[in-house]
Design a protein around this motif. Structure first.
Motif, PDB file in Angstrom:
ATOM      1  N   ARG A   7       0.838  -1.190   0.000  1.00 51.55           N
ATOM      2  CA  ARG A   7       0.000   0.000   0.000  1.00 51.55           C
ATOM      3  C   ARG A   7       0.876   1.244   0.000  1.00 51.55           C
ATOM      4  O   ARG A   7       2.035   1.223   0.440  1.00 51.55           O
ATOM      5  CB  ARG A   7      -0.962   0.014   1.189  1.00 51.55           C
ATOM      6  CG  ARG A   7      -0.333   0.196   2.547  1.00 51.55           C
ATOM      7  CD  ARG A   7      -1.416   0.225   3.626  1.00 51.55           C
ATOM      8  NE  ARG A   7      -0.907   0.583   4.940  1.00 51.55           N
ATOM      9  CZ  ARG A   7      -0.455  -0.276   5.833  1.00 51.55           C
ATOM     10  NH1 ARG A   7      -0.422  -1.571   5.540  1.00 51.55           N
ATOM     11  NH2 ARG A   7      -0.023   0.142   7.019  1.00 51.55           N
ATOM     12  N   THR A   8       0.311   2.313  -0.485  1.00 50.25           N
ATOM     13  CA  THR A   8       0.968   3.620  -0.452  1.00 50.25           C
ATOM     14  C   THR A   8       0.708   4.256   0.911  1.00 50.25           C
ATOM     15  O   THR A   8      -0.398   4.162   1.441  1.00 50.25           O
ATOM     16  CB  THR A   8       0.403   4.510  -1.573  1.00 50.25           C
ATOM     17  OG1 THR A   8       0.712   3.908  -2.831  1.00 50.25           O
ATOM     18  CG2 THR A   8       1.014   5.901  -1.525  1.00 50.25           C
ATOM     19  N   VAL A   9       1.746   4.878   1.464  1.00 52.89           N
ATOM     20  CA  VAL A   9       1.611   5.561   2.754  1.00 52.89           C
ATOM     21  C   VAL A   9       2.084   7.005   2.587  1.00 52.89           C
ATOM     22  O   VAL A   9       3.135   7.258   2.000  1.00 52.89           O
ATOM     23  CB  VAL A   9       2.399   4.852   3.867  1.00 52.89           C
ATOM     24  CG1 VAL A   9       1.744   3.529   4.225  1.00 52.89           C
ATOM     25  CG2 VAL A   9       3.860   4.620   3.474  1.00 52.89           C
ATOM     26  N   VAL A  19       5.488  10.182  -0.022  1.00 54.94           N
ATOM     27  CA  VAL A  19       4.634   9.115  -0.549  1.00 54.94           C
ATOM     28  C   VAL A  19       5.485   7.851  -0.625  1.00 54.94           C
ATOM     29  O   VAL A  19       6.219   7.628  -1.587  1.00 54.94           O
ATOM     30  CB  VAL A  19       4.068   9.482  -1.932  1.00 54.94           C
ATOM     31  CG1 VAL A  19       3.076   8.406  -2.399  1.00 54.94           C
ATOM     32  CG2 VAL A  19       3.393  10.849  -1.910  1.00 54.94           C
ATOM     33  N   GLY A  20       5.392   7.033   0.419  1.00 52.75           N
ATOM     34  CA  GLY A  20       6.183   5.817   0.490  1.00 52.75           C
ATOM     35  C   GLY A  20       5.410   4.605   0.014  1.00 52.75           C
ATOM     36  O   GLY A  20       4.208   4.665  -0.270  1.00 52.75           O
ATOM     37  N   HIS A  21       6.136   3.485  -0.063  1.00 50.26           N
ATOM     38  CA  HIS A  21       5.567   2.216  -0.535  1.00 50.26           C
ATOM     39  C   HIS A  21       5.849   1.161   0.524  1.00 50.26           C
ATOM     40  O   HIS A  21       7.011   0.806   0.764  1.00 50.26           O
ATOM     41  CB  HIS A  21       6.194   1.823  -1.876  1.00 50.26           C
ATOM     42  CG  HIS A  21       5.756   0.488  -2.391  1.00 50.26           C
ATOM     43  ND1 HIS A  21       4.576   0.307  -3.081  1.00 50.26           N
ATOM     44  CD2 HIS A  21       6.342  -0.743  -2.320  1.00 50.26           C
ATOM     45  CE1 HIS A  21       4.463  -0.971  -3.425  1.00 50.26           C
ATOM     46  NE2 HIS A  21       5.517  -1.632  -2.964  1.00 50.26           N
ATOM     47  N   LEU A  22       4.798   0.657   1.158  1.00 52.03           N
ATOM     48  CA  LEU A  22       4.915  -0.321   2.225  1.00 52.03           C
ATOM     49  C   LEU A  22       4.531  -1.697   1.693  1.00 52.03           C
ATOM     50  O   LEU A  22       3.479  -1.860   1.070  1.00 52.03           O
ATOM     51  CB  LEU A  22       4.013   0.060   3.394  1.00 52.03           C
ATOM     52  CG  LEU A  22       4.101  -0.816   4.647  1.00 52.03           C
ATOM     53  CD1 LEU A  22       5.431  -0.602   5.359  1.00 52.03           C
ATOM     54  CD2 LEU A  22       2.938  -0.503   5.590  1.00 52.03           C
ATOM     55  N   ALA A  51      11.326  -3.316  -2.086  1.00 51.34           N
ATOM     56  CA  ALA A  51      10.507  -3.537  -0.893  1.00 51.34           C
ATOM     57  C   ALA A  51       9.642  -4.786  -1.068  1.00 51.34           C
ATOM     58  O   ALA A  51       9.507  -5.600  -0.138  1.00 51.34           O
ATOM     59  CB  ALA A  51       9.641  -2.312  -0.614  1.00 51.34           C
ATOM     60  N   ASP A  52       9.062  -4.959  -2.248  1.00 48.42           N
ATOM     61  CA  ASP A  52       8.241  -6.143  -2.497  1.00 48.42           C
ATOM     62  C   ASP A  52       9.071  -7.422  -2.374  1.00 48.42           C
ATOM     63  O   ASP A  52       8.617  -8.422  -1.792  1.00 48.42           O
ATOM     64  CB  ASP A  52       7.614  -6.075  -3.890  1.00 48.42           C
ATOM     65  CG  ASP A  52       6.624  -4.931  -4.036  1.00 48.42           C
ATOM     66  OD1 ASP A  52       6.266  -4.297  -3.019  1.00 48.42           O
ATOM     67  OD2 ASP A  52       6.206  -4.665  -5.185  1.00 48.42           O
ATOM     68  N   ALA A  61       8.669  -4.113   4.725  1.00 54.71           N
ATOM     69  CA  ALA A  61       9.608  -3.198   4.074  1.00 54.71           C
ATOM     70  C   ALA A  61       8.910  -1.913   3.651  1.00 54.71           C
ATOM     71  O   ALA A  61       7.813  -1.959   3.080  1.00 54.71           O
ATOM     72  CB  ALA A  61      10.254  -3.862   2.852  1.00 54.71           C
ATOM     73  N   LEU A  62       9.560  -0.802   3.932  1.00 54.60           N
ATOM     74  CA  LEU A  62       9.069   0.510   3.508  1.00 54.60           C
ATOM     75  C   LEU A  62      10.109   1.161   2.615  1.00 54.60           C
ATOM     76  O   LEU A  62      11.207   1.493   3.069  1.00 54.60           O
ATOM     77  CB  LEU A  62       8.795   1.411   4.710  1.00 54.60           C
ATOM     78  CG  LEU A  62       8.401   2.858   4.371  1.00 54.60           C
ATOM     79  CD1 LEU A  62       7.082   2.909   3.606  1.00 54.60           C
ATOM     80  CD2 LEU A  62       8.324   3.723   5.637  1.00 54.60           C
TER      81      LEU A  62
END
Length: 241
Positions: A7-9, A19-22, A51-52, A61-62
């Protein structure tokens, strides 16, 4: 093994909305976690994919943001943003701690077992987290061998792994030597791997998006794979299984 979730955080840092990617692994229990810092142009799909890949290995992972959702294709615009950051450890720490807070607040994260890996400017961010005493369990920096303010590296209480290309003009031998001297004087458990023949950002494949690059920047497929394996080995050593 189940499917990861992503998800986007959004979160504030450095006066911007980042705008990070968790990425979260399958399952229900708490897991060790990893911050992933991108290189100077900013967060893109390649580092989101990092991260994925870490989530598929069982880490939360962020992939954090540097520029409020921007990704620079013009190197001069990128330098105008990044050079002031690299000269201001407190701004780097603000960016890093904001992301670290998001990662530690994720319910699946084991907040006591977090590592930081970063590339270029993102590597500088995770190093500054270490110098600020952030309590990371491991730090890896590729092409981000900046030295810090005198004495502050003594706060680093975890292994530090650094990777650099032998032909990197942005991280020349004098910079590598200064970084090594700083780590050694501080009593840090450190390693520096020099990848023969590689230039700056050797880990990052070309994107084919019209992005122009600075002289001395180039992809090296074999060393990119080796550096990723070295980072994964550090995480396996320092974070619980």
């Amino acid at each position: 093994m189940g499917t990861i979730t992503t998800r986007t955080v959004e979160y504030p840092a450095d006066g911007l909305t980042m705008v990070g990617h968790l990425a979260v692994p399958a399952g229900a229990g708490r897991r060790p976690a990893v911050l992933v810092g991108p290189e100077g142009p900013g967060l893109n799909d390649f580092q989101r994919g990092r991260a994925d890949a870490l989530a598929e290995l069982g880490y939360v992972a962020l992939a954090f943001d540097l520029h409020g959702g921007r990704w620079f294709t013009d190197p001069q615009e990128m330098l105008a943003r990044c050079l002031p950051l690299l000269e201001d450890p407190d701004r780097l720490r603000d960016i890093g701690f904001a992301a670290l807070d998001v990662l530690r607040a994720e319910p699946r994260t084991d907040p006591d077992h977090v590592a930081g890996i970063g590339y270029g400017t993102g590597g500088a961010v995770v190093l500054e987290l270490g110098r600020a005493g952030a309590g990371l369990r491991a730090i890896a920096t590729v092409n981000g061998l900046i030295t810090g303010r005198p004495g502050e590296a003594a706060r680093i209480r975890c292994p530090v792994w650094a990777g650099v290309g032998s032909e990197d003009p942005i991280q020349p031998p004098a910079q590598r030597e200064a970084f090594a001297a700083e780590m050694q004087a501080a009593g840090v458990d450190w390693r520096l791997v020099t990848y023969g023949g590689a230039e700056h950002a050797f880990h990052h494949p070309p994107l084919g998006t019209g992005q122009t690059v600075l002289p001395g920047v180039g992809y090296h497929a074999r060393h990119a794979e080796r550096a990723w394996r070295d980072v994964l080995a550090l995480l396996a050593e320092c974070l619980p299984g």
